[in-house]
Design a protein around this motif. Sequence first.
Motif, mmCIF file in Angstrom:
data_model
loop_
_atom_site.group_PDB
_atom_site.id
_atom_site.type_symbol
_atom_site.label_atom_id
_atom_site.label_comp_id
_atom_site.label_asym_id
_atom_site.label_seq_id
_atom_site.Cartn_x
_atom_site.Cartn_y
_atom_site.Cartn_z
ATOM 1 N N LEU A 123 -5.970 -9.980 11.333
ATOM 2 C CA LEU A 123 -4.722 -9.839 10.561
ATOM 3 C C LEU A 123 -4.249 -11.204 10.098
ATOM 4 N N THR A 124 -3.619 -11.214 8.952
ATOM 5 C CA THR A 124 -3.006 -12.466 8.494
ATOM 6 C C THR A 124 -1.740 -12.673 9.325
ATOM 7 N N GLU A 125 -1.159 -13.888 9.228
ATOM 8 C CA GLU A 125 0.064 -14.178 9.991
ATOM 9 C C GLU A 125 1.196 -13.239 9.598
ATOM 10 N N LEU A 126 1.294 -12.986 8.280
ATOM 11 C CA LEU A 126 2.380 -12.112 7.787
ATOM 12 C C LEU A 126 2.196 -10.688 8.323
ATOM 13 N N GLN A 127 0.900 -10.214 8.277
ATOM 14 C CA GLN A 127 0.649 -8.852 8.792
ATOM 15 C C GLN A 127 1.009 -8.742 10.278
ATOM 16 N N GLN A 128 0.626 -9.811 11.034
ATOM 17 C CA GLN A 128 0.955 -9.805 12.475
ATOM 18 C C GLN A 128 2.464 -9.697 12.684
#
Length: 542
Positions: free
Chosen positions: A332-337
């Motif tokens: 996951l990207t940081e934003l998704q996390q």
Amino acid sequence: MRAPIPNNERQRLAALHSLHILHTPREDRFDRITRIAAHTFNVPIALISLIESDYQWFKSCLGLPINETSRDVSFCAHAILDDKLFIIPDARCDPRFANNPLVTGDPWIRFYAGYPLHALSGHTLGTLCIIDREPRLLMQEEREMLSDLGAWVENEINAVEISHAFIAQRESEAHLRAIMESTSDAMVLVTPEHQFLTVNQKFCEFFGTPLTRLEGQYIQHIKPMLKRVFVDSDQIIRLTIDILADTQQHFTTLVQQKWPTTRELEFFSAPVFDTQNKHIGRLFVFRDVTREREVERMKSEFVSQVSHELRSPLTAIKGYIDLFADGSTGPLTELQQHLFSIMQNNTDHLMTLINDLLDVARIEAGHIELQRTYIEVEPIIKNVMELLYPKFRAKQQTLNYRHTSSLPPVLGDANRLQQVFTNLLANATQYTPEQGTVTITTEADKQYIHIDIQDTGIGLSREEQAHIFDKFYRAKNGQTEFTVGAGLGLTISRSIIEAHGGRIEVTSALGQGSTFRISLPTIAELRRTITGTLAPATQEVS
Ligand code: ADP
């Protein structure tokens, strides 16, 4: 000379005023006595005089054209100072009266004889007096005659007093009856001797029994009627009889009616005192709460059903979110996390709320299912501390555990107790500012093990402490505005602890932290309370 004022003047005037006789029209029952007195003693003047604070007023007056004189010149004001006949043979020779304008002028009083009139309370109200314009003496027989006539006046005055009291009693009885008849509740006033003193019409309607069969009856004679009417009549009779002599307690409980119709009744009782603060019995009130209870039940069932329906899809959603969040479906990207952790938080809150609602519905239906086994409480507490530790660390709070000696095992439901400790510890961190301290202390005595959860948080006022265990109650302070919660945690916790035969208490003060104390019965104590035998390891506690 003006007569001195009697020592008990205030009470004397109160007794006079309570008769409501001053300035009332002339009455034959008094006039006939002054007529007989004037005739018998052959005097021109006979009076029934009542002494007000600064004048005397004549209830009956024969031979004078006036109704009152000032107290300063009154002979009767002197006569009321003693309980004996007051006799002045010649006023001109008595220094108290020689210069009295009623002596030196009209009506030229020479002879005066007055009988002091007493009220039922013993206070002197005035006199029956005879007056002559010639000096004279009063023979013993005549004195007795005047006293007899005086006693007759007293009887008439007493009759006035008694009829006033009777009317007042009739009025207050009528008021009481009007109040009792104006309510939609069934009411009965029972004496400490078990007698039905007053019963209202609603009572007769509720229980299908005519008033004549109830009023004046004793409880033991009404037992067959009570047995016919109530599901648990024995318990109601016992409750009623046990409390009849009690002068303090109020109680409210629910009872079931089976005849002439089935109803749920709220049964309330309070002691009743008369105006002299004498205990005259107890009032018992029955209120029909069938409809209210039905609505409550429907509400609980609705909440329970909706919560059930919501739980399955939410469990699935939570499962998928957790899967995504822990990277099982790919990196996951940081934003998704970040977004997934927000979703996780919210689904967790929703899940807690739904579980709490289901628990409350179970409590209201009257049972919490406990899977009881012999358990150690300390490991459960430590486990909860570990699970919640991240919350404490996030607020830089100190979490301590203190125990004086090891705790004996208890018979309890480990999951349910974990739920309680989690709730109390989560509250402790939630309602304690950053860098505060939460301390858990455990100790045991012969009957109970005690777990104290003490925080240095915002605390609770007395008013808040009285309500925090109520359903949906949240104290109104800055802290609760910014924290999520439905106000159900403590309601559920208390029910779980009580189902274990224990109790939960709070001590707190605003701004000075709170301590929640859980006390759970030891196995020895449970053995003692559950009639000598241990309950089976798994049971449903109602
Ligand atoms: P919730 O925490 O979801 O609001 P609870 O039933 O657990 O519901 O608590 C009811 C209320 O009691 C809370 O809203 C809060 O106002 C108060 N309360 C509970 N624990 C504490 C505590 N440790 N310190 C101060 N207030 C508390």
